[in-house]
Design an enzyme around this catalytic site. Structure first.
Site, mmCIF file in Angstrom:
data_model
loop_
_atom_site.group_PDB
_atom_site.id
_atom_site.type_symbol
_atom_site.label_atom_id
_atom_site.label_comp_id
_atom_site.label_asym_id
_atom_site.label_seq_id
_atom_site.Cartn_x
_atom_site.Cartn_y
_atom_site.Cartn_z
ATOM 1 N N PHE A 233 0.872 -1.189 0.000
ATOM 2 C CA PHE A 233 0.000 0.000 0.000
ATOM 3 C C PHE A 233 0.911 1.241 0.000
ATOM 4 C CE2 PHE A 233 -2.159 -3.381 2.381
ATOM 5 C CZ PHE A 233 -3.350 -3.507 1.688
ATOM 6 N N SER A 255 -2.575 -0.641 -5.633
ATOM 7 C CA SER A 255 -3.528 -0.976 -6.707
ATOM 8 C C SER A 255 -3.791 0.216 -7.615
ATOM 9 C CB SER A 255 -4.841 -1.470 -6.097
ATOM 10 O OG SER A 255 -5.359 -0.473 -5.244
ATOM 11 N N ASN A 280 -3.497 -5.922 -6.479
ATOM 12 C CA ASN A 280 -4.281 -5.991 -5.259
ATOM 13 C C ASN A 280 -3.377 -6.623 -4.200
ATOM 14 O OD1 ASN A 280 -5.836 -7.105 -3.130
ATOM 15 N ND2 ASN A 280 -7.658 -7.032 -4.422
ATOM 16 N N CYS A 341 -5.117 2.891 10.089
ATOM 17 C CA CYS A 341 -5.599 4.266 10.241
ATOM 18 C C CYS A 341 -7.105 4.282 10.509
ATOM 19 C CB CYS A 341 -5.247 5.102 9.018
ATOM 20 S SG CYS A 341 -5.872 4.428 7.483
#
Ligand code: SAH
Length: 397
Positions: A233, A255, A280, A341
């Site tokens: 990410f 992604s 992904n 988060c």
């Protein structure tokens, strides 16, 4: 003598229930709609005087006719000059950052409730400011004018952009509006954090452009990173770029192709070679883990999985799955930097879910650092919703 609702300098009056009043006495700044007893004829976005059921004055707030959060307090006193109060709050927010922010020209200048400016976010990216309006009150022309004028005078930015989240405007029943420049003409710049440089486009990207809340965690992660690293990410490469000087090889996964394109430009800007993979993350981690791929450092920084309390269980399963895969791929002596988060996932719950993953994978984890959001995103103790980021740096054996 407690002030009566009749001497509120002509402010419209909102009456709150005992539960609402107690919430304010505890230091919170929100009262939910279900705790509003009367708000007769109060206009959307108005500044209001707040009283309890006995008409005792509790302070001044900004009202929303649409949000479940009906009022957000701005002062314990009666406010008769909102413009001066806003200017003072902005000056205080700027002074606070001057005190606590180091090694960067990109940071959050105003963090809504945590700066007693509920509904307003302002981020600085070098010479550009990026602003987000989250409530009816902050959207009124008079408030916008004061904010833009004060920010321009104090910080002399080349430009101020407004970033619009259409979903927020819909929820606040505000007319649609697109992201645009509110001041100046410049739309791109380069900013730096901890000596690492990043491209910034004022009207593109997620949030206001970057995840500034991770700035101090990038530096912390860099202290431990080594060997072959995977930044999962990765967005514009915040972690990957900080790890690169310490690692033999760094791979970033996201992604979003537009995010990776910026990440690649950022790598070039810093003279780094980083491999970017568009995928992904769940699929990639599963495939890599079962193919026997190994790393020395892994960063997991997924988007918020728990957007509300109702999907907490699903969110926890998501975090567990990611951490399981990462632990499977980490070599002994490896480093896991794992983040959440989601406000609705507490630090305790997050640690527990990572511990479960460790037990399932028969790995031992030691906490090197138990961290949170950078100090320019202050956490107000009496408003727990201001604290949301968890970041654990773990030694894996
Ligand atoms: N670590 C980044 C911030 C990550 S934000 C930084 O420090 O800047 C979350 C990122 O996850 C976004 O860039 C988003 O595009 C990406 N993302 C969301 N769902 C994803 C998925 N299923 N697989 C891979 N990336 C995903």
């Amino acid at each position: 003598m407690p002030k009566k609702s009749t001497d509120l300098h002509g402010l419209p009056v909102v009456k709150v229930s005992r539960r609402g009043a107690n919430r304010l006495k505890d230091g919170h700044v929100w009262v939910y709609r279900s705790d509003i007893v009367a708000a007769d004829g109060v206009a959307p976005g108005a500044m209001v005087g707040v009283v309890d059921e006995r008409e005792k004055f509790l302070g001044t707030a900004l009202y929303s006719s649409a949000s479940q959060i009906a009022i957000r307090m701005i002062a314990k006193e009666a406010v008769n000059d909102l413009d001066s109060l806003l200017r003072k709050r902005l000056q205080e927010a700027i002074a606070y950052r001057d005190q606590v922010v180091r090694d960067t020209d990109a940071y959050r200048i105003v963090f809504s409730e945590a700066d007693f400016l509920p509904g307003l976010i302002v981020d600085r990216y070098n010479d550009l400011l990026s602003l987000q309006v989250l409530t009816q009150a902050m959207d009124t022309d008079s408030i916008r004018r004061v904010i833009i004028s004060e920010l321009s005078e104090r910080l002399k930015p080349a430009a101020i952009a407004e970033r619009v989240d259409p979903r927020v405007r819909e929820l606040e029943r505000l007319p649609a509006r697109s992201s645009s420049l509110l001041h100046g003409e410049k739309t791109s710049t380069v900013f730096s954090m901890n000596g690492v440089r990043f491209h910034h486009e004022a009207l593109e990207g997620q949030k206001t452009g970057a995840f500034l809340d991770q700035r101090e965690n990038y530096a912390a992660a860099a202290q431990y990173a080594r060997g072959e690293a995977l930044d999962v990410f990765c967005y514009h490469g915040g972690f990957a770029l900080h790890l690169a000087p310490h690692c033999a090889k760094v791979t970033g996964v996201d992604s979003s192709r537009p995010a990776l394109e910026v990440a690649d430009r950022n790598a070039a800007l810093n003279g780094r070679e980083i491999e970017w993979i568009e995928a992904n993350a769940f699929d990639l981690l599963r495939d890599y883990a079962s193919a026997g791929q190994r790393y020395d450092t892994i960063v997991l920084d997924p988007p918020a999985f728990a957007k509300s309390k109702s999907n907490l269980e699903t969110a926890l399963r998501g975090y567990k799955e990611l951490n399981l895969r990462a632990l499977k791929m980490l070599r002994p002596g490896g480093i896991l930097v794992t983040c959440s988060c989601s406000y609705h996932v507490s630090t305790g719950e997050f640690i527990e879910v990572v511990a479960q993953a460790a037990r399932d994978m028969h790995r031992n984890l030691r906490i090197l650092e138990n961290r949170t959001q950078a100090k320019d995103h202050p956490i107000l103790l009496t408003v727990p919703e201001t604290g949301y980021l968890k970041c654990l740096a773990l030694a894996v054996s």
